[in-house]
Design a protein around this motif. Structure first.
Motif, PDB file in Angstrom:
ATOM      1  N   VAL A 140       0.882  -1.172   0.000  1.00  0.00           N
ATOM      2  CA  VAL A 140       0.000   0.000   0.000  1.00  0.00           C
ATOM      3  C   VAL A 140       0.914   1.215   0.000  1.00  0.00           C
ATOM      4  CG1 VAL A 140      -1.901   1.202   1.144  1.00  0.00           C
ATOM      5  CG2 VAL A 140      -1.676  -1.286   1.376  1.00  0.00           C
ATOM      6  N   GLY A 141       1.034   1.866  -1.161  1.00  0.00           N
ATOM      7  CA  GLY A 141       1.995   2.946  -1.302  1.00  0.00           C
ATOM      8  C   GLY A 141       3.355   2.403  -1.690  1.00  0.00           C
ATOM      9  N   CYS A 142       4.394   3.229  -1.534  1.00  0.00           N
ATOM     10  CA  CYS A 142       5.734   2.832  -1.964  1.00  0.00           C
ATOM     11  C   CYS A 142       6.751   3.758  -1.309  1.00  0.00           C
ATOM     12  CB  CYS A 142       5.839   2.919  -3.487  1.00  0.00           C
ATOM     13  SG  CYS A 142       7.325   2.168  -4.184  1.00  0.00           S
ATOM     14  N   THR A 143       7.965   3.237  -1.113  1.00  0.00           N
ATOM     15  CA  THR A 143       9.031   4.049  -0.517  1.00  0.00           C
ATOM     16  C   THR A 143      10.011   4.592  -1.543  1.00  0.00           C
ATOM     17  OG1 THR A 143      10.430   2.099  -0.206  1.00  0.00           O
ATOM     18  CG2 THR A 143       8.968   2.706   1.627  1.00  0.00           C
ATOM     19  N   LEU A 183       4.436   4.976   1.926  1.00  0.00           N
ATOM     20  CA  LEU A 183       4.179   3.572   2.221  1.00  0.00           C
ATOM     21  C   LEU A 183       3.346   3.465   3.488  1.00  0.00           C
ATOM     22  CD1 LEU A 183       4.753   0.546   1.609  1.00  0.00           C
ATOM     23  CD2 LEU A 183       6.679   0.745   3.198  1.00  0.00           C
ATOM     24  N   VAL A 184       2.242   2.735   3.391  1.00  0.00           N
ATOM     25  CA  VAL A 184       1.396   2.488   4.558  1.00  0.00           C
ATOM     26  C   VAL A 184       1.764   1.154   5.194  1.00  0.00           C
ATOM     27  CG1 VAL A 184      -0.982   2.226   5.386  1.00  0.00           C
ATOM     28  CG2 VAL A 184      -0.453   3.883   3.579  1.00  0.00           C
ATOM     29  N   ARG A 185       1.765   0.089   4.395  1.00  0.00           N
ATOM     30  CA  ARG A 185       2.180  -1.218   4.892  1.00  0.00           C
ATOM     31  C   ARG A 185       2.318  -2.193   3.730  1.00  0.00           C
ATOM     32  NH1 ARG A 185      -1.848  -5.057   4.877  1.00  0.00           N
ATOM     33  NH2 ARG A 185      -4.039  -4.421   5.152  1.00  0.00           N
ATOM     34  N   ASN A 186       2.943  -3.346   4.051  1.00  0.00           N
ATOM     35  CA  ASN A 186       3.017  -4.437   3.094  1.00  0.00           C
ATOM     36  C   ASN A 186       1.670  -5.148   3.001  1.00  0.00           C
ATOM     37  OD1 ASN A 186       5.763  -4.125   2.506  1.00  0.00           O
ATOM     38  ND2 ASN A 186       6.390  -5.486   4.167  1.00  0.00           N
ATOM     39  N   LEU A 187       1.376  -5.699   1.842  1.00  0.00           N
ATOM     40  CA  LEU A 187       0.223  -6.580   1.708  1.00  0.00           C
ATOM     41  C   LEU A 187       0.605  -7.980   2.155  1.00  0.00           C
ATOM     42  CD1 LEU A 187      -1.305  -5.476  -1.727  1.00  0.00           C
ATOM     43  CD2 LEU A 187      -2.037  -4.824   0.578  1.00  0.00           C
ATOM     44  N   PRO A 214       7.949  -5.175  -4.922  1.00  0.00           N
ATOM     45  CA  PRO A 214       7.743  -6.551  -4.436  1.00  0.00           C
ATOM     46  C   PRO A 214       8.894  -7.091  -3.600  1.00  0.00           C
ATOM     47  CG  PRO A 214       7.178  -6.375  -6.765  1.00  0.00           C
ATOM     48  CD  PRO A 214       7.798  -5.074  -6.378  1.00  0.00           C
ATOM     49  N   LEU A 215      10.131  -6.696  -3.918  1.00  0.00           N
ATOM     50  CA  LEU A 215      11.267  -7.260  -3.194  1.00  0.00           C
ATOM     51  C   LEU A 215      11.466  -6.619  -1.828  1.00  0.00           C
ATOM     52  CD1 LEU A 215      13.858  -8.011  -5.998  1.00  0.00           C
ATOM     53  CD2 LEU A 215      11.967  -9.383  -5.098  1.00  0.00           C
ATOM     54  N   TYR A 216      10.711  -5.572  -1.506  1.00  0.00           N
ATOM     55  CA  TYR A 216      10.672  -5.070  -0.134  1.00  0.00           C
ATOM     56  C   TYR A 216       9.543  -5.733   0.660  1.00  0.00           C
ATOM     57  CZ  TYR A 216      14.194  -1.426  -0.830  1.00  0.00           C
ATOM     58  OH  TYR A 216      15.378  -0.743  -1.052  1.00  0.00           O
ATOM     59  N   ASN A 217       8.884  -6.677   0.047  1.00  0.00           N
ATOM     60  CA  ASN A 217       7.858  -7.494   0.718  1.00  0.00           C
ATOM     61  C   ASN A 217       8.086  -8.942   0.310  1.00  0.00           C
ATOM     62  OD1 ASN A 217       5.569  -8.266   2.171  1.00  0.00           O
ATOM     63  ND2 ASN A 217       4.123  -7.621   0.600  1.00  0.00           N
ATOM     64  N   PHE A 218       9.350  -9.340   0.346  1.00  0.00           N
ATOM     65  CA  PHE A 218       9.787 -10.591  -0.269  1.00  0.00           C
ATOM     66  C   PHE A 218       9.029 -11.808   0.257  1.00  0.00           C
ATOM     67  CE2 PHE A 218      12.341 -14.387  -0.715  1.00  0.00           C
ATOM     68  CZ  PHE A 218      12.843 -14.295  -2.005  1.00  0.00           C
ATOM     69  N   ASP A 219       8.991 -11.993   1.559  1.00  0.00           N
ATOM     70  CA  ASP A 219       8.421 -13.227   2.114  1.00  0.00           C
ATOM     71  C   ASP A 219       6.943 -13.373   1.768  1.00  0.00           C
ATOM     72  OD1 ASP A 219      10.848 -13.967   3.200  1.00  0.00           O
ATOM     73  OD2 ASP A 219      10.420 -13.130   5.175  1.00  0.00           O
ATOM     74  N   ASN A 220       6.184 -12.294   1.875  1.00  0.00           N
ATOM     75  CA  ASN A 220       4.752 -12.372   1.569  1.00  0.00           C
ATOM     76  C   ASN A 220       4.514 -12.609   0.080  1.00  0.00           C
ATOM     77  OD1 ASN A 220       4.005 -12.004   4.235  1.00  0.00           O
ATOM     78  ND2 ASN A 220       3.682  -9.813   4.028  1.00  0.00           N
ATOM     79  N   VAL A 221       5.309 -11.967  -0.763  1.00  0.00           N
ATOM     80  CA  VAL A 221       5.175 -12.175  -2.206  1.00  0.00           C
ATOM     81  C   VAL A 221       5.555 -13.607  -2.570  1.00  0.00           C
ATOM     82  CG1 VAL A 221       6.125 -11.531  -4.463  1.00  0.00           C
ATOM     83  CG2 VAL A 221       5.470  -9.755  -2.824  1.00  0.00           C
ATOM     84  N   LYS A 222       6.627 -14.107  -1.988  1.00  0.00           N
ATOM     85  CA  LYS A 222       7.050 -15.493  -2.252  1.00  0.00           C
ATOM     86  C   LYS A 222       5.956 -16.480  -1.864  1.00  0.00           C
ATOM     87  CE  LYS A 222      10.313 -18.964  -0.537  1.00  0.00           C
ATOM     88  NZ  LYS A 222      11.441 -19.216   0.398  1.00  0.00           N
ATOM     89  N   THR A 223       5.373 -16.306  -0.688  1.00  0.00           N
ATOM     90  CA  THR A 223       4.312 -17.197  -0.236  1.00  0.00           C
ATOM     91  C   THR A 223       3.111 -17.142  -1.169  1.00  0.00           C
ATOM     92  OG1 THR A 223       5.004 -16.961   2.075  1.00  0.00           O
ATOM     93  CG2 THR A 223       2.750 -17.709   1.692  1.00  0.00           C
ATOM     94  N   ALA A 224       2.725 -15.931  -1.549  1.00  0.00           N
ATOM     95  CA  ALA A 224       1.565 -15.759  -2.429  1.00  0.00           C
ATOM     96  C   ALA A 224       1.797 -16.391  -3.793  1.00  0.00           C
ATOM     97  CB  ALA A 224       1.237 -14.274  -2.574  1.00  0.00           C
TER      98      ALA A 224
END
Length: 414
Positions: free
Chosen positions: A151-154, A167-171, A219-229
């Motif tokens: 949600v957003g971006c850095t 950036l608000v948070r990772n999905l 996506p790579l700043y939310n690596f674990d969640n993206v990998k799982t998804a």
């Protein structure tokens, strides 16, 4: 002209005159639902969730297979529809967990058939509900879903609208996978589902055939969640999208690139946009941390890289900034030895942007040069510009409204 879709709910109006949806009881519950979601869990995690509500250990493997089929093959969003699951277990599941889709705030359809959904997710912890945008792009022979990861971006890339939103948070994995499930719902891409009348979709095959992690966020700043998804999305017994039809786009988080290839195995796209460090420092500020030399070395070492598995380099065409013949020659020189293709993207303007799109003859001249050098270089025709759904234009609706309200207050005070 673009249209908004009637989703059989009372209508309200946003500040931009777009059609929005008054919350139905179901969507209101989804917006405030604190039950954990089963969407996006691995099989092991799904088994643990079943064990937590008393499913005997000897039954867990069977029950996981049942739920996996209902969630990702049949596409159900209500436990009551799981016909071969006992009523008692369905009630236990419904009391403890959710499989609801994200709430649709707005759904818009471009004149070219591109669809954009503004989606709202429930609050996490002490936070508040958040909104993101997801885009479906129909083309001859395929339908591509552009999925958000944050949600957003850095990263504050200066040509990108999302970069103007903090950036608000990772999905979470359920929120990432949920975007695909919702798109397949709305397009009629699950068994026994109907495609909306007049919808522009591929004439045969799957309606959502490709996924690109190119929406809001890095996506790579939310690596674990993206990998799982993406593991759920590519699972052969569920949604079953080939990893060759999943592309992850990064602005250049160099330390995570090799890890992406080794652990996700998806196609890679690099948001490049400049061939000299001093210009890329301005356009893509992460370049100050990971300059072109380091980025290209990481690309050359990407696991599985071959002529059959090329890296895509995205290059937005900015008038008088990066579109000269010298830029084209340097781009070819930089990519020498890397199995690659180049996507040239005409700049998609957004309110407040300081750039202009390169003239079409300049774009074609640039494309001719890189094509002659052996790089497949299609010019990505702008899609969904009339609904702000094109590359670089995504930004959550609530953020747009807050900006508009701030500007109105400043004008009144001025």
């Amino acid at each position: 002209m673009a249209i908004s879709i009637d989703l059989k709910a009372p209508e309200t109006r946003t500040a931009f005159g777009e059609q929005a949806l008054a919350a139905s009881p179901a969507s209101a519950r989804a917006a405030s639902d604190e039950r954990p979601s089963l969407i996006g869990l691995s099989r092991d995690e799904l088994g643990e969730a079943l064990g937590a509500i008393g499913v005997p250990h000897r039954q867990v493997k069977m029950r996981v297979a049942q739920l996996w089929h209902w969630l990702y093959v049949r596409g159900v969003s209500n436990f009551s529809l799981m016909a071969n699951v006992s009523k008692e277990l369905r009630e236990k599941l419904d009391a403890a967990y959710t499989i609801a889709r994200p709430e649709i705030v707005t759904e818009q359809v471009s004149v070219d058939g591109t669809r954009k959904w503004v989606l709202r997710f429930p609050a996490k912890g002490a936070g508040r509900p958040v909104e993101i945008e997801t885009v479906y792009i129909p083309e001859e022979g395929r339908g591509t879903l552009c999925v958000s990861s944050q949600v957003g971006c850095t990263l504050t890339c200066t040509f990108c609208h999302t970069g103007t939103q903090r950036l608000v948070r990772n999905l979470t994995p359920d929120e990432i996978v949920g975007q695909l499930l919702l798109a397949r719902d709305r397009l009629g891409d699950f068994p026994d589902a109907a495609t909306p009348a007049g919808a522009i979709v591929p004439s045969e095959g799957r309606l959502v055939s490709n996924v690109v992690m190119m929406g809001m966020g890095e996506p790579l700043y939310n690596f674990d969640n993206v990998k799982t998804a993406l593991a759920v999305v590519s699972d052969g017994e569920g949604l079953a999208l080939s990893k060759r039809r999943i592309t992850l786009s990064t602005s250049g988080v160099v330390p995570m690139i090799e890890k992406t290839g080794a652990e996700m195995g998806v196609m890679l796209a690099i948001s490049l946009h400049a061939v000299r460090d001093e210009l890329r420092d301005e356009l893509v500020p992460i370049n100050k941390k990971y300059p072109l030399k380091d980025l290209l070395e990481a690309c050359r070492a990407y696991p599985g890289l071959s002529n059959a598995k090329r890296i895509t380099f995205e290059y937005v065409m900015l008038k008088g900034v990066n579109d000269s013949p010298e830029d084209a020659r340097e781009l070819v020189r930089l990519l020498k030895g890397i199995p690659a293709k180049i996507n040239l993207i005409p700049f998609n303007p957004w309110p407040g942007s300081r750039y202009e799109c390169s003239a079409w003859d300049e774009i074609e001249r640039f494309a001719d040069y890189v094509n002659q050098a052996g790089y497949a270089s299609p010019i990505r025709t702008p899609r969904g510009r009339d609904i702000f759904a094109a590359c670089g234009q995504l930004k959550s609706e609530s953020e747009r409204l807050r900006k508009k309200d701030r500007e109105a207050l400043e004008a009144a005070a001025g």
